[in-house]
Design a protein around this motif. Structure first.
Motif, PDB file in Angstrom:
ATOM      1  N   TYR A 166       0.825  -1.200   0.000  1.00 50.51           N
ATOM      2  CA  TYR A 166       0.000   0.000   0.000  1.00 50.51           C
ATOM      3  C   TYR A 166       0.867   1.261   0.000  1.00 50.51           C
ATOM      4  O   TYR A 166       0.625   2.200  -0.771  1.00 50.51           O
ATOM      5  CB  TYR A 166      -0.908  -0.029   1.223  1.00 50.51           C
ATOM      6  CG  TYR A 166      -1.730   1.214   1.419  1.00 50.51           C
ATOM      7  CD1 TYR A 166      -2.817   1.502   0.598  1.00 50.51           C
ATOM      8  CD2 TYR A 166      -1.429   2.105   2.442  1.00 50.51           C
ATOM      9  CE1 TYR A 166      -3.581   2.645   0.783  1.00 50.51           C
ATOM     10  CE2 TYR A 166      -2.192   3.248   2.634  1.00 50.51           C
ATOM     11  CZ  TYR A 166      -3.261   3.510   1.814  1.00 50.51           C
ATOM     12  OH  TYR A 166      -4.007   4.642   1.999  1.00 50.51           O
ATOM     13  N   LEU A 167       1.885   1.301   0.836  1.00 46.27           N
ATOM     14  CA  LEU A 167       2.726   2.494   0.935  1.00 46.27           C
ATOM     15  C   LEU A 167       3.538   2.704  -0.338  1.00 46.27           C
ATOM     16  O   LEU A 167       3.668   3.833  -0.822  1.00 46.27           O
ATOM     17  CB  LEU A 167       3.641   2.396   2.141  1.00 46.27           C
ATOM     18  CG  LEU A 167       2.951   2.511   3.511  1.00 46.27           C
ATOM     19  CD1 LEU A 167       3.942   2.215   4.631  1.00 46.27           C
ATOM     20  CD2 LEU A 167       2.346   3.896   3.703  1.00 46.27           C
ATOM     21  N   ARG A 168       4.098   1.636  -0.873  1.00 46.39           N
ATOM     22  CA  ARG A 168       4.913   1.782  -2.090  1.00 46.39           C
ATOM     23  C   ARG A 168       4.050   2.215  -3.266  1.00 46.39           C
ATOM     24  O   ARG A 168       4.500   2.941  -4.144  1.00 46.39           O
ATOM     25  CB  ARG A 168       5.649   0.480  -2.392  1.00 46.39           C
ATOM     26  CG  ARG A 168       6.726   0.141  -1.357  1.00 46.39           C
ATOM     27  CD  ARG A 168       7.694  -0.907  -1.855  1.00 46.39           C
ATOM     28  NE  ARG A 168       8.647  -1.282  -0.839  1.00 46.39           N
ATOM     29  CZ  ARG A 168       9.719  -0.576  -0.484  1.00 46.39           C
ATOM     30  NH1 ARG A 168       9.962   0.584  -1.088  1.00 46.39           N
ATOM     31  NH2 ARG A 168      10.543  -0.997   0.445  1.00 46.39           N
ATOM     32  N   ARG A 169       2.808   1.784  -3.284  1.00 49.77           N
ATOM     33  CA  ARG A 169       1.896   2.231  -4.334  1.00 49.77           C
ATOM     34  C   ARG A 169       1.687   3.733  -4.262  1.00 49.77           C
ATOM     35  O   ARG A 169       1.525   4.408  -5.280  1.00 49.77           O
ATOM     36  CB  ARG A 169       0.572   1.493  -4.192  1.00 49.77           C
ATOM     37  CG  ARG A 169      -0.482   1.917  -5.207  1.00 49.77           C
ATOM     38  CD  ARG A 169      -1.613   2.687  -4.556  1.00 49.77           C
ATOM     39  NE  ARG A 169      -2.705   2.980  -5.474  1.00 49.77           N
ATOM     40  CZ  ARG A 169      -3.817   3.596  -5.138  1.00 49.77           C
ATOM     41  NH1 ARG A 169      -4.015   3.967  -3.878  1.00 49.77           N
ATOM     42  NH2 ARG A 169      -4.752   3.856  -6.025  1.00 49.77           N
ATOM     43  N   GLY A 170       1.713   4.302  -3.050  1.00 47.30           N
ATOM     44  CA  GLY A 170       1.551   5.735  -2.865  1.00 47.30           C
ATOM     45  C   GLY A 170       2.834   6.524  -3.040  1.00 47.30           C
ATOM     46  O   GLY A 170       2.835   7.734  -2.814  1.00 47.30           O
ATOM     47  N   GLY A 171       3.932   5.844  -3.409  1.00 47.69           N
ATOM     48  CA  GLY A 171       5.194   6.531  -3.644  1.00 47.69           C
ATOM     49  C   GLY A 171       6.075   6.641  -2.414  1.00 47.69           C
ATOM     50  O   GLY A 171       7.100   7.326  -2.448  1.00 47.69           O
ATOM     51  N   VAL A 172       5.693   5.984  -1.321  1.00 48.83           N
ATOM     52  CA  VAL A 172       6.477   6.049  -0.090  1.00 48.83           C
ATOM     53  C   VAL A 172       7.609   5.034  -0.168  1.00 48.83           C
ATOM     54  O   VAL A 172       7.415   3.890  -0.571  1.00 48.83           O
ATOM     55  CB  VAL A 172       5.599   5.773   1.146  1.00 48.83           C
ATOM     56  CG1 VAL A 172       6.424   5.864   2.430  1.00 48.83           C
ATOM     57  CG2 VAL A 172       4.430   6.743   1.192  1.00 48.83           C
ATOM     58  N   THR A 173       8.800   5.439   0.245  1.00 42.93           N
ATOM     59  CA  THR A 173       9.961   4.560   0.253  1.00 42.93           C
ATOM     60  C   THR A 173      10.722   4.751   1.567  1.00 42.93           C
ATOM     61  O   THR A 173      10.396   5.620   2.381  1.00 42.93           O
ATOM     62  CB  THR A 173      10.907   4.862  -0.924  1.00 42.93           C
ATOM     63  OG1 THR A 173      11.348   6.232  -0.833  1.00 42.93           O
ATOM     64  CG2 THR A 173      10.208   4.664  -2.258  1.00 42.93           C
ATOM     65  N   GLY A 174      11.751   3.943   1.740  1.00 45.49           N
ATOM     66  CA  GLY A 174      12.675   4.160   2.848  1.00 45.49           C
ATOM     67  C   GLY A 174      12.142   3.760   4.207  1.00 45.49           C
ATOM     68  O   GLY A 174      11.364   2.809   4.356  1.00 45.49           O
ATOM     69  N   SER A 175      12.557   4.533   5.215  1.00 47.67           N
ATOM     70  CA  SER A 175      12.370   4.123   6.606  1.00 47.67           C
ATOM     71  C   SER A 175      10.908   4.049   7.025  1.00 47.67           C
ATOM     72  O   SER A 175      10.560   3.257   7.896  1.00 47.67           O
ATOM     73  CB  SER A 175      13.115   5.079   7.532  1.00 47.67           C
ATOM     74  OG  SER A 175      12.607   6.400   7.425  1.00 47.67           O
ATOM     75  N   MET A 176      10.044   4.855   6.437  1.00 47.40           N
ATOM     76  CA  MET A 176       8.646   4.791   6.838  1.00 47.40           C
ATOM     77  C   MET A 176       8.030   3.458   6.451  1.00 47.40           C
ATOM     78  O   MET A 176       7.211   2.886   7.199  1.00 47.40           O
ATOM     79  CB  MET A 176       7.846   5.933   6.219  1.00 47.40           C
ATOM     80  CG  MET A 176       6.391   5.928   6.685  1.00 47.40           C
ATOM     81  SD  MET A 176       5.442   7.329   6.061  1.00 47.40           S
ATOM     82  CE  MET A 176       3.806   6.885   6.643  1.00 47.40           C
ATOM     83  N   VAL A 177       8.393   2.927   5.304  1.00 51.62           N
ATOM     84  CA  VAL A 177       7.907   1.616   4.891  1.00 51.62           C
ATOM     85  C   VAL A 177       8.362   0.558   5.881  1.00 51.62           C
ATOM     86  O   VAL A 177       7.580  -0.291   6.323  1.00 51.62           O
ATOM     87  CB  VAL A 177       8.390   1.276   3.468  1.00 51.62           C
ATOM     88  CG1 VAL A 177       7.988  -0.148   3.088  1.00 51.62           C
ATOM     89  CG2 VAL A 177       7.825   2.260   2.460  1.00 51.62           C
ATOM     90  N   ASP A 178       9.638   0.603   6.241  1.00 47.37           N
ATOM     91  CA  ASP A 178      10.164  -0.372   7.200  1.00 47.37           C
ATOM     92  C   ASP A 178       9.501  -0.215   8.563  1.00 47.37           C
ATOM     93  O   ASP A 178       9.210  -1.204   9.237  1.00 47.37           O
ATOM     94  CB  ASP A 178      11.676  -0.200   7.337  1.00 47.37           C
ATOM     95  CG  ASP A 178      12.423  -0.567   6.066  1.00 47.37           C
ATOM     96  OD1 ASP A 178      11.886  -1.385   5.290  1.00 47.37           O
ATOM     97  OD2 ASP A 178      13.522  -0.040   5.848  1.00 47.37           O
ATOM     98  N   MET A 179       9.260   1.038   8.987  1.00 52.66           N
ATOM     99  CA  MET A 179       8.642   1.252  10.285  1.00 52.66           C
ATOM    100  C   MET A 179       7.234   0.663  10.330  1.00 52.66           C
ATOM    101  O   MET A 179       6.876  -0.067  11.253  1.00 52.66           O
ATOM    102  CB  MET A 179       8.592   2.751  10.607  1.00 52.66           C
ATOM    103  CG  MET A 179       8.110   3.076  12.032  1.00 52.66           C
ATOM    104  SD  MET A 179       6.299   3.054  12.264  1.00 52.66           S
ATOM    105  CE  MET A 179       5.839   4.578  11.422  1.00 52.66           C
ATOM    106  N   VAL A 180       6.421   0.964   9.319  1.00 53.56           N
ATOM    107  CA  VAL A 180       5.031   0.531   9.338  1.00 53.56           C
ATOM    108  C   VAL A 180       4.912  -0.972   9.126  1.00 53.56           C
ATOM    109  O   VAL A 180       4.167  -1.657   9.838  1.00 53.56           O
ATOM    110  CB  VAL A 180       4.220   1.287   8.273  1.00 53.56           C
ATOM    111  CG1 VAL A 180       2.802   0.733   8.174  1.00 53.56           C
ATOM    112  CG2 VAL A 180       4.176   2.777   8.589  1.00 53.56           C
TER     113      VAL A 180
END
Length: 441
Positions: A166-180
């Motif tokens: 879901y996050l990568r689809r929204g363009g989110v990368t890096g530490s926030m993806v790992d955190m969630v």
């Protein structure tokens, strides 16, 4: 295979029966009375039956009425019921209890006039894809199993994959993806507030001897569909259950609704889905048959157990001590008579940034984990704007802490306990912020 083909041709060529008036039923499971509706075909001989098992969250019988009415028109008596609320919530659930609820519904449907008790099975969507096979493994009263969007992995692993997707689809990368997807999921599971986190569906599938119809959407973004198809096929083959059909529908999402990208849900089910279930239930369940697993953008991964310093109570204590250390500086200022305070500039910046970082992270974390945020929102440099702000604040804490420490060392009058507490809070804040990804790219 010839028997199945003949049964399918007969089902297609025969006129569809009309639906009889709905019948209200009630049954008891684990001391709770559950109520439902039997949507049945009108007239004819004893009909096969389906009990529909819910997906996760709050559901009532009407959530599955469209499928039930379609199955009834195909000559299948279908029981839909209101999901239990006692003992089931975001933080509490027991798949064994839910399976017993389904079995109580099976017994209720088997006892209905006009239903063939030897041909009553279970249908489960999503979470029901864990529960329905469990019910079948516990009782021979279940004649068959139909799953939609079922998982071959544990709930925590599935949810981690879904968050990342879901996050990568929204363009989110890096530490926030790992955190969630990782740190957050491991913490929730370790705290015991993610119920049934480590439930393993494979040993249950190995015990299922009934025919299995497994259905998935090619663009499923909640369940890793490629892994699920592969695990179902390998497990059923290993267990010697050769009566299975595993089908993947193109251009549809988790619940087999039409979709453009797997995240939206358009009107209408996947073409052929309802007919396939009806014909399979009414016909000869030959097998095995399996579609190739759909391609996934990424593979799910088992979540590592928490290290001692990652356990929830340690993280809570570190967060609370850092918060108190940062808060002590402005609070004690209210009781000081001196107009001039040593290191007032950098210390105030440090206290302000520290409070914003600790409190702001908690607020945003609660918003994310409770689903209050409906989407990632605007993304800049691969980060949501709140996450980017929190990361900048965390860097500000480090910078202000370093300036305060150097100034404190150089001053003859070094600010006493107040500044010492601020610096201690910084020492606690840095590893905590690294763990949660605030100081990681």
């Amino acid at each position: 295979m010839i028997g199945a083909l003949l049964a399918t041709l007969v089902a297609i060529s025969s006129p569809l029966p009309a639906s009889a008036p709905d019948s209200e039923v009630s049954f008891t499971s684990h001391g709770v009375t559950l109520r439902g509706t039997v949507v049945a075909p009108e007239g004819g001989g004893p009909a096969p039956g389906i009990v529909m098992v819910h997906g996760s969250g709050e559901h009532d019988r009407d959530d599955y009425r469209a499928e039930a009415e379609s199955f009834a028109k195909a000559g299948i008596a279908t029981l839909i019921y209101d999901k239990r609320t006692e003992g089931y919530s975001l933080f509490e659930r027991d798949y064994s209890v839910l399976a017993d609820d389904a079995l109580a519904a099976v017994r209720a449907l088997r006892s209905r006039p006009g239903v063939d008790p030897a041909r009553v099975g279970v249908w489960g969507l999503s979470e029901g894809g864990w529960v329905a096979p469990l019910a079948a493994s516990k009782s021979k009263d279940v004649a068959f199993v139909v799953t939609v969007g079922a998982n071959g992995v544990s709930p925590d692993r599935q949810q981690s994959w879904a968050f990342e997707t879901y996050l990568r689809r929204g363009g989110v990368t890096g530490s926030m993806v790992d955190m969630v997807s990782s740190t957050n999921m491991r913490t929730l599971a370790g705290a015991g507030v993610f119920p049934e986190a480590g439930y393993d569906p494979v040993p249950v599938l190995e015990k299922v001897r009934q025919p299995v119809l497994g259905l998935w959407g090619e663009l499923d973004r909640l369940t890793p569909p490629g892994e699920a198809v592969r695990i179902f096929q390998e497990t059923l083959d290993r267990a010697g259950n050769r009566q299975y059909t595993l089908k993947v529908f193109p251009q549809v999402q988790h619940g087999l609704r039409r979709t453009t990208d797997g995240f939206d849900k358009l009107d209408g089910f996947a073409p052929g889905y309802l007919d396939l279930v009806a014909n399979w239930v009414n016909g000869t369940k030959d097998g095995p048959s399996a579609d190739p697993p759909p391609v996934q953008a990424s593979q799910s991964a088992a979540l590592a157990p928490l290290a001692w310093y990652e356990v929830p109570w340690v993280q809570i204590v570190v967060w609370a001590l850092a918060l108190l250390a940062f808060a002590a500086y402005p609070v004690t200022a209210l009781f000081r008579r001196r107009k001039e305070v040593p290191l007032a500039g950098p210390a105030r910046w440090l206290a302000s940034a520290g409070l914003l970082g600790t409190v702001g992270f908690l607020v945003y974390y609660v918003v994310l984990t409770t689903g209050a945020a409906m989407g990632p929102g605007p993304v800049l440099f691969g980060r949501t704007l709140p996450w980017l702000a929190l990361q900048l604040i965390a860097v500000g804490v480090v910078v202000a802490g370093a300036v305060t420490a150097v100034s404190w060392w150089r001053k003859k009058e070094r600010g006493g306990v107040r500044v010492g507490l601020l610096l201690a809070g910084t020492v606690l804040f840095i590893p905590w912020a690294v763990h949660w990804g605030l100081l990681v790219p």
